[in-house]
Scaffold this motif. Structure first.
Motif, PDB file in Angstrom:
ATOM      1  N   ASN A  21     -12.828   0.997  -1.208  1.00 25.70           N
ATOM      2  CA  ASN A  21     -11.711   0.612  -0.349  1.00 25.70           C
ATOM      3  C   ASN A  21     -10.555   0.087  -1.195  1.00 25.70           C
ATOM      4  OD1 ASN A  21     -13.158   1.191   1.994  1.00 25.70           O
ATOM      5  ND2 ASN A  21     -14.063  -0.845   2.045  1.00 25.70           N
ATOM      6  N   VAL A  22      -9.357   0.311  -0.723  1.00 20.97           N
ATOM      7  CA  VAL A  22      -8.174  -0.255  -1.361  1.00 20.97           C
ATOM      8  C   VAL A  22      -8.005  -1.663  -0.814  1.00 20.97           C
ATOM      9  CG1 VAL A  22      -5.666  -0.103  -1.549  1.00 20.97           C
ATOM     10  CG2 VAL A  22      -7.055   1.963  -1.627  1.00 20.97           C
ATOM     11  N   ARG A  23      -7.830  -2.625  -1.722  1.00 17.49           N
ATOM     12  CA  ARG A  23      -7.627  -4.013  -1.303  1.00 17.49           C
ATOM     13  C   ARG A  23      -6.227  -4.438  -1.711  1.00 17.49           C
ATOM     14  NH1 ARG A  23     -12.066  -7.131   0.011  1.00 17.49           N
ATOM     15  NH2 ARG A  23     -14.049  -6.079  -0.252  1.00 17.49           N
ATOM     16  N   VAL A  24      -5.531  -5.060  -0.802  1.00 20.38           N
ATOM     17  CA  VAL A  24      -4.199  -5.582  -1.084  1.00 20.38           C
ATOM     18  C   VAL A  24      -4.229  -7.070  -0.768  1.00 20.38           C
ATOM     19  CG1 VAL A  24      -1.763  -5.497  -0.462  1.00 20.38           C
ATOM     20  CG2 VAL A  24      -3.114  -3.397  -0.512  1.00 20.38           C
ATOM     21  N   ASP A  39       5.721  -8.354   1.699  1.00 22.45           N
ATOM     22  CA  ASP A  39       6.764  -7.853   2.583  1.00 22.45           C
ATOM     23  C   ASP A  39       6.585  -6.380   2.907  1.00 22.45           C
ATOM     24  OD1 ASP A  39       9.109  -7.860   4.093  1.00 22.45           O
ATOM     25  OD2 ASP A  39      10.321  -7.346   2.366  1.00 22.45           O
ATOM     26  N   SER A  40       6.315  -5.580   1.899  1.00 24.39           N
ATOM     27  CA  SER A  40       6.093  -4.154   2.153  1.00 24.39           C
ATOM     28  C   SER A  40       5.193  -3.596   1.066  1.00 24.39           C
ATOM     29  CB  SER A  40       7.406  -3.386   2.219  1.00 24.39           C
ATOM     30  OG  SER A  40       7.893  -3.098   0.943  1.00 24.39           O
ATOM     31  N   LEU A  41       4.539  -2.535   1.388  1.00 26.70           N
ATOM     32  CA  LEU A  41       3.593  -1.923   0.467  1.00 26.70           C
ATOM     33  C   LEU A  41       3.721  -0.408   0.582  1.00 26.70           C
ATOM     34  CD1 LEU A  41       1.028  -2.154  -1.379  1.00 26.70           C
ATOM     35  CD2 LEU A  41      -0.267  -1.905   0.734  1.00 26.70           C
ATOM     36  N   LYS A  42       3.822   0.245  -0.560  1.00 26.89           N
ATOM     37  CA  LYS A  42       3.857   1.705  -0.594  1.00 26.89           C
ATOM     38  C   LYS A  42       2.842   2.167  -1.621  1.00 26.89           C
ATOM     39  CE  LYS A  42       8.770   2.070   0.515  1.00 26.89           C
ATOM     40  NZ  LYS A  42      10.059   2.624   0.084  1.00 26.89           N
ATOM     41  N   ILE A  43       2.035   3.140  -1.264  1.00 27.44           N
ATOM     42  CA  ILE A  43       1.051   3.711  -2.181  1.00 27.44           C
ATOM     43  C   ILE A  43       1.366   5.187  -2.332  1.00 27.44           C
ATOM     44  CG2 ILE A  43      -1.385   4.192  -2.577  1.00 27.44           C
ATOM     45  CD1 ILE A  43      -2.023   1.703  -0.912  1.00 27.44           C
ATOM     46  N   TYR A  44       1.543   5.609  -3.573  1.00 25.09           N
ATOM     47  CA  TYR A  44       1.863   7.002  -3.863  1.00 25.09           C
ATOM     48  C   TYR A  44       0.682   7.674  -4.551  1.00 25.09           C
ATOM     49  CZ  TYR A  44       6.673   5.585  -2.960  1.00 25.09           C
ATOM     50  OH  TYR A  44       7.812   5.122  -2.376  1.00 25.09           O
ATOM     51  N   SER A  45       0.593   8.967  -4.418  1.00 24.12           N
ATOM     52  CA  SER A  45      -0.470   9.720  -5.079  1.00 24.12           C
ATOM     53  C   SER A  45      -0.011  10.261  -6.432  1.00 24.12           C
ATOM     54  CB  SER A  45      -0.931  10.879  -4.188  1.00 24.12           C
ATOM     55  OG  SER A  45       0.154  11.760  -3.945  1.00 24.12           O
ATOM     56  N   TYR A  46       1.120   9.752  -6.913  1.00 29.06           N
ATOM     57  CA  TYR A  46       1.681  10.179  -8.191  1.00 29.06           C
ATOM     58  C   TYR A  46       2.510   9.037  -8.767  1.00 29.06           C
ATOM     59  CZ  TYR A  46       5.672  10.880  -5.113  1.00 29.06           C
ATOM     60  OH  TYR A  46       6.668  10.685  -4.189  1.00 29.06           O
ATOM     61  N   ALA A  47       2.790   9.116 -10.052  1.00 29.42           N
ATOM     62  CA  ALA A  47       3.613   8.090 -10.704  1.00 29.42           C
ATOM     63  C   ALA A  47       5.081   8.352 -10.387  1.00 29.42           C
ATOM     64  CB  ALA A  47       3.381   8.113 -12.203  1.00 29.42           C
ATOM     65  N   LEU A  48       5.818   7.306 -10.063  1.00 31.06           N
ATOM     66  CA  LEU A  48       7.243   7.430  -9.788  1.00 31.06           C
ATOM     67  C   LEU A  48       8.045   7.283 -11.073  1.00 31.06           C
ATOM     68  CD1 LEU A  48       6.055   6.579  -6.947  1.00 31.06           C
ATOM     69  CD2 LEU A  48       8.318   5.679  -6.507  1.00 31.06           C
TER      70      LEU A  48
END
Length: 67
Positions: A21-24, A39-48
């Motif tokens: 599981n992903v834990r934040v 405040d906000s969370l973004k998870i990407y499947s690639y490096a930005l």
């Protein structure tokens, strides 16, 4: 502030598939928790890229940061 980190060793080309599981806001053993608000969370499947990070950071802002 964006910085250029220095790496030692080998950076893998891919990651290991997992069903964990992903834990934040908490440690993987749930023993410690983040003391604050997220405040906000973004998870990407690639490096930005740096430009993509800046664009995401500035979205919806009346004030823009960076050139």
């Amino acid at each position: 502030i964006l910085t250029s980190p220095t790496y030692t060793g080998t950076i893998p080309a891919s990651t290991v598939a997992t069903t964990s599981n992903v834990r934040v806001g908490s440690a993987s053993d749930a023993a410690g928790y983040f003391n604050g608000q997220i405040d906000s969370l973004k998870i990407y499947s690639y490096a930005l890229t740096a430009a993509q990070v800046k664009m995401s950071y500035n979205e919806g802002s009346a004030l823009r940061f960076g050139p």
